[in-house]
Design an enzyme around this catalytic site. Structure first.
Site, PDB file in Angstrom:
ATOM      1  N   GLU A 360       0.809  -1.228   0.000  1.00  0.00           N
ATOM      2  CA  GLU A 360       0.000   0.000   0.000  1.00  0.00           C
ATOM      3  C   GLU A 360       0.842   1.278   0.000  1.00  0.00           C
ATOM      4  O   GLU A 360       0.490   2.242   0.688  1.00  0.00           O
ATOM      5  CB  GLU A 360      -0.943   0.003   1.214  1.00  0.00           C
ATOM      6  CG  GLU A 360      -1.961  -1.095   1.156  1.00  0.00           C
ATOM      7  CD  GLU A 360      -2.865  -1.147   2.398  1.00  0.00           C
ATOM      8  OE1 GLU A 360      -4.078  -1.257   2.204  1.00  0.00           O
ATOM      9  OE2 GLU A 360      -2.357  -1.099   3.526  1.00  0.00           O
TER      10      GLU A 360
HETATM   11  C1  ACM Z   1      -2.062  -5.386   3.887  1.00  0.00           C
HETATM   12  O1  ACM Z   1      -3.107  -5.902   4.301  1.00  0.00           O
HETATM   13  N1  ACM Z   1      -2.019  -4.096   3.646  1.00  0.00           N
HETATM   14  C2  ACM Z   1      -0.867  -6.178   3.652  1.00  0.00           C
END
Ligand code: ACM
Length: 548
Positions: A360
């Site tokens: 992310e």
């Molecule tokens: C994640 O759940 N951002 C690895």
């Protein structure tokens, strides 16, 4: 702990020995004392004996089970635990097994290198000399007079010991002495894992969990032959591991109010971390530390504004937004920070893996992201560790020698599939199957629901080797069940989300695909429920399961 607890147990054992000796194996009792001569009143308060497990009632399912209805072993007050002479590691497994079996039985269960003939014994022996067993497999045989676990390595003895605990009646998980007969069903088991890596993950960053809570979780997961615990140690909200060269990480971002909704403080000192590593190693669980980068770094930037591109400290964050922070990819300060953290983390971590997050990173331009990982992934190897990251790291060619953790919900991911052709190994944690922080259904009081509602049957109902196109059995190092802590504060909360789904993921990781069967799994899980109740584990009583 254990000194006073152990001496209490031994005192209780000694007090009850004459009585319990009278209940010893029927054959011996029949020789020495006619059974009818033991007055029923001496047997102590009777508890209705719970049904004894069958040899196949094991989570995760063993490779091969061969029952022998004519051969029941009876664990009694004279039983000894015998371990491989000359092996301190086998002895340690024997000591641990004894500690696990003493509270409920009240028996002394001495751990010895040899046993006198005719004394009922549980033997933990090395030198199985059986290549099928690999490093973690075992053979377990149960006859009238002996339980024998053989393995190539101590890890196999530990795995076999966990199986043996499940073959004893449910009452074996009672924290206090239960007066009853302790039988183990006869026959033999051949068992070894499908995948080398079976993991669980705890998020220390969103809500800090104490060393004792982490240790309790290690105890709980290792019963299911889970052999890695991944600790997510940093995120936008908080920084949870001491780093000497950057002390404000914990002084500022491990302090009060650094958890979600302003909870906290909390971080692990190096001494606490090493103690957790050692505790887990005794249960054949390897700690995998994660520092998330180049995103999820707001807490680091609050402590050290020079980690931003404009040098201005961002405000602390205790909400649960993601994807807004990034290290400054063009700055050498970033790489000095990253290398210091990797060096210190590698030095305190004996296990092979060092997880650098990588998920992310929406605030990092893609070219910068790749440039960052091209530089950082090899740095992990320089400090002697295998780089491990969320599946986004496969955008960087340097991930060829790394492990990628697949958290995507999609069943195709061409970037990951291409990395696999270059040699990347994959740990499967699809968020809509393996994330233990997803709610069971809309009424679940804890957890999130962005990936899916995951009932037990959903957690069990997939195959790691056919889940993602181009990511087959040979590419898969294993499976992991992550547990994110945005909504989880206490060990009770952790347990409520982890159990009963964690055993589903553990079975996908350990058991051969050929044993995969919901009817069998759900029956074994239902029979396990009373064990959690006796252990005080706060499991979710899923309506999908007929709890025994
Ligand atoms: C994640 O759940 N951002 C690895």
């Amino acid at each position: 702990m254990a000194k006073s607890a152990l001496s209490r147990v031994l005192t209780a054992a000694a007090a009850s020995l004459p009585l319990l000796a009278a209940q010893a194996a029927p054959a011996a009792a029949a020789r020495a004392t006619p059974a009818a001569a033991v007055p029923i009143a001496q047997r102590g308060p009777a508890t209705a004996p719970a049904a004894s497990p069958a040899l196949s009632d094991v989570l995760p399912a063993p490779v091969q089970v061969s029952p022998d209805a004519g051969a029941t072993f009876r664990l009694g007050p004279l039983t000894v635990i015998r371990t491989q002479p000359g092996s301190p590691a086998a002895r340690a497994v024997g000591d641990q097994l004894a500690r696990d079996l003493r509270p409920a039985t009240g028996y002394p269960l001495p751990v010895l290198p040899v046993a006198a003939r005719r004394v009922p014994s549980i033997s933990l022996l090395l030198g199985a000399n059986d290549s099928r067993l690999g490093s973690e497999g075992y053979r377990l045989s149960v006859t009238r007079s002996a339980v024998t676990i053989r393995a190539n390595n101590p890890a196999g003895l530990f795995a076999g010991s966990q199986t043996l605990r499940q073959l004893l009646p449910v009452d074996i998980d009672s924290p206090a002495v239960v007066r009853r007969s302790w039988t183990v069903p006869g026959g033999s088991i051949l068992d070894y894992p499908r995948f080398a890596y079976r993991g669980a993950m705890l998020d220390e960053a969103r809500h800090f969990h104490t060393p004792d809570e982490i240790k309790a979780y290690v105890d709980e997961i290792s019963r299911f032959k889970v052999n890695h615990l991944h600790l997510h140690l940093s995120d936008d909200q908080g920084w949870r591991i001491q780093i000497d060269s950057w002390p404000k990480l914990t002084a500022v971002s491990g302090g009060a109010g650094t958890g979600v909704d302003g909870e906290g403080p909390g971080f692990l000192t190096k001494a606490q971390y090493k103690d957790i590593v050692a505790y887990a190693a005794k249960r054949y669980v390897t700690i995998v530390p994660e520092i998330d980068m180049p995103g999820h770094v707001n807490a680091a930037q609050v402590a050290y504004p020079e980690l931003t591109c404009d040098g201005v400290a961002p405000p602390p964050r205790t909400d649960t937004e993601v994807g807004y922070s990034s290290l400054c990819i063009g700055s050498e300060t970033t790489y000095r920070f990253v290398e210091d953290v990797i060096r210190e983390l590698a030095a305190m971590t004996p296990g092979p893996y060092l997880h650098i997050g990588g998920d992310e990173a929406h605030a990092t331009p893609e070219a910068d992201y790749v440039a960052f990982q091209q530089r950082v992934l090899p740095l992990v190897a320089e400090y002697g560790k295998t780089a491990y990251g969320w599946n986004e790291i496969t955008k960087a060619p340097a991930s060829a020698t790394a492990v990628a953790q697949y958290w995507d919900t999609a069943t195709t991911n061409p970037t990951v599939a291409a990395a696999v052709t270059r040699g990347t190994k994959v740990v499967m944690s699809p968020a809509n199957k393996a994330y233990l922080d997803m709610k069971y259904d809309p009424s679940t009081p804890l957890g999130l629901d962005w990936a899916a509602y995951i009932e037990v049957r959903d957690a069990y109902g997939w195959d790691p080797a056919t889940r993602v196109t181009g990511v087959g059995e040979n590419a898969i190092l294993g499976v992991e069940a992550p547990l994110w802590s945005e909504t989880l504060r206490s060990l009770d909360d952790i347990e409520f989300m982890a159990f009963p789904r964690l055993p589903a993921i553990a079975e996908l990781g350990w058991s051969p695909a050929s044993t995969h069967d919901w009817a069998s799994f759900s029956a074994r899980l239902g029979a396990y429920g009373p064990r959690w109740t006796l252990q005080g584990v706060n499991f979710y009583p899923s309506p999908q399961i007929n709890w025994g």
